[in-house]
Design an enzyme around this catalytic site. Structure first.
Site, PDB file in Angstrom:
ATOM      1  N   VAL A 150       0.821  -1.217   0.000  1.00  0.00           N
ATOM      2  CA  VAL A 150       0.000   0.000   0.000  1.00  0.00           C
ATOM      3  C   VAL A 150       0.856   1.268   0.000  1.00  0.00           C
ATOM      4  CG1 VAL A 150      -2.007  -1.054   1.078  1.00  0.00           C
ATOM      5  CG2 VAL A 150      -0.220  -0.049   2.518  1.00  0.00           C
ATOM      6  N   ALA A 192       5.452  -4.788   8.683  1.00  0.00           N
ATOM      7  CA  ALA A 192       5.397  -5.666   7.517  1.00  0.00           C
ATOM      8  C   ALA A 192       3.942  -6.022   7.272  1.00  0.00           C
ATOM      9  CB  ALA A 192       6.226  -6.924   7.751  1.00  0.00           C
ATOM     10  N   GLY A 193       3.451  -5.783   6.059  1.00  0.00           N
ATOM     11  CA  GLY A 193       2.056  -6.083   5.771  1.00  0.00           C
ATOM     12  C   GLY A 193       1.126  -5.207   6.593  1.00  0.00           C
ATOM     13  N   ASP A 245      13.391  -2.604   1.801  1.00  0.00           N
ATOM     14  CA  ASP A 245      12.690  -1.384   2.197  1.00  0.00           C
ATOM     15  C   ASP A 245      13.663  -0.332   2.717  1.00  0.00           C
ATOM     16  OD1 ASP A 245      10.331  -2.599   1.487  1.00  0.00           O
ATOM     17  OD2 ASP A 245       9.853  -3.268   3.508  1.00  0.00           O
ATOM     18  N   GLY A 263      -1.274   6.175   0.373  1.00  0.00           N
ATOM     19  CA  GLY A 263       0.038   5.807  -0.156  1.00  0.00           C
ATOM     20  C   GLY A 263       0.271   6.186  -1.598  1.00  0.00           C
ATOM     21  N   THR A 281      11.591  -9.167   5.040  1.00  0.00           N
ATOM     22  CA  THR A 281      11.424 -10.470   4.397  1.00  0.00           C
ATOM     23  C   THR A 281      11.614 -10.331   2.891  1.00  0.00           C
ATOM     24  OG1 THR A 281       9.034 -10.174   4.142  1.00  0.00           O
ATOM     25  CG2 THR A 281       9.812 -11.170   6.204  1.00  0.00           C
ATOM     26  N   LYS A 333      13.543  -1.065  10.462  1.00  0.00           N
ATOM     27  CA  LYS A 333      12.726  -2.134   9.895  1.00  0.00           C
ATOM     28  C   LYS A 333      12.964  -3.359  10.766  1.00  0.00           C
ATOM     29  CE  LYS A 333      10.181  -4.023   6.541  1.00  0.00           C
ATOM     30  NZ  LYS A 333       8.879  -3.516   6.070  1.00  0.00           N
ATOM     31  N   GLY A 349       3.571   6.927  -7.867  1.00  0.00           N
ATOM     32  CA  GLY A 349       4.870   6.998  -8.526  1.00  0.00           C
ATOM     33  C   GLY A 349       5.916   7.802  -7.783  1.00  0.00           C
TER      34      GLY A 349
END
Length: 258
Positions: free
Chosen positions: A32, A130-131, A69, A192, A60, A56, A220
């Protein structure tokens, strides 16, 4: 019609003061825009003169060869400090990825200690999950799984919820905000990826999300030149996140005019 719908969005914010100290970044789902939002907040805060760290806890998918990330955040925002506490090869939830790889899972209080150590040395520490909010991140000393929601409660900190702009976002965002509210965690929303040609559904969602909204990044943004990204970031965020948006109606009218 788009302008009329957006004009209904009152310029409310969940918090008028700056979000300092430790701030968690979660999402309504995976992909997202959490990483790009994290980079934008880091860039805006640094432009305000703050010393910023980005952590972080569990990265993963390292086996895919895609930029991590933290690498993306470093390229776009170049925070003062970046840390990854654990890396796992498979693109899965951190606890599942640790189990599959037979690697040590993230232990809740080790993560808490690492985050607090950086908070002692920085004005703002952004912790990217994460997620979504309830994805299993690691284990407690008891062996039970913990989530980013548990981390927010343990640290007693505010949370940025990154949401999509389009169809389906209202339910996912409301569920995430309700889960945080029930735990006593203050939260705000950042879109996002705002589309270059928004449709009626996007404007309607903006109107609904406005009371919680703290930012909206253009679709973008992550592909921008880093210098342009850093200069632009404050224009995507409200003052609590070191930005300049103070009225969503004006923002919507200006965006609709482009």
């Amino acid at each position: 019609m788009a302008t009329e719908l957006a004009a209904q969005a009152a310029p409310q914010r969940p918090d008028h003061g700056e979000w300092r100290g430790i701030v968690l970044v979660t999402g309504t789902d995976t992909d997202v825009g959490k990483t790009i939002v994290t980079a934008a907040v880091a860039a805006a805060a640094q432009s305000s003169g703050l010393r910023v760290a980005v952590i972080k806890p569990g990265q993963t998918g390292t086996a895919t060869g895609a930029p991590t990330d933290i690498q993306v955040v470093t390229r776009l925002a170049a925070p003062d400090t970046t840390r990854v506490l654990a890396e796992y090869p498979e693109p899965m939830a951190p606890l599942a990825a640790a189990t599959v790889a037979q690697l040590p899972p993230l232990e809740l209080y080790s993560v808490v200690d690492a985050i607090r150590a950086e908070a002692d040395k920085h004005d703002l520490v952004l912790v990217e999950g994460a997620g979504g909010l309830l994805v299993p991140m690691g284990v407690r000393p008891s062996g039970e799984a913990w989530t980013l929601a548990d981390l927010a409660v343990t640290l007693g900190v505010k949370t940025i919820v990154v949401a999509r702009a389009g169809l389906g976002t209202l339910n996912h965002t409301a569920l995430t905000l309700e889960a945080l509210s029930r735990r006593g965690v203050p939260a705000g929303v950042v879109i996002g990826a705002w589309p270059p040609a928004p449709e009626l559904v996007h404007w309607a969602n903006l109107s609904e999300l406005a009371p919680h909204l703290m930012g909206a990044l253009p679709d973008g943004a992550g592909q921008m030149d880093p210098g342009v990204f850093r200069r632009s970031a404050p224009g995507w965020l409200t003052p609590p996140l070191y930005g300049v948006i103070d009225n969503w109606r004006v923002w919507a009218e200006e965006t609709d005019g482009h």
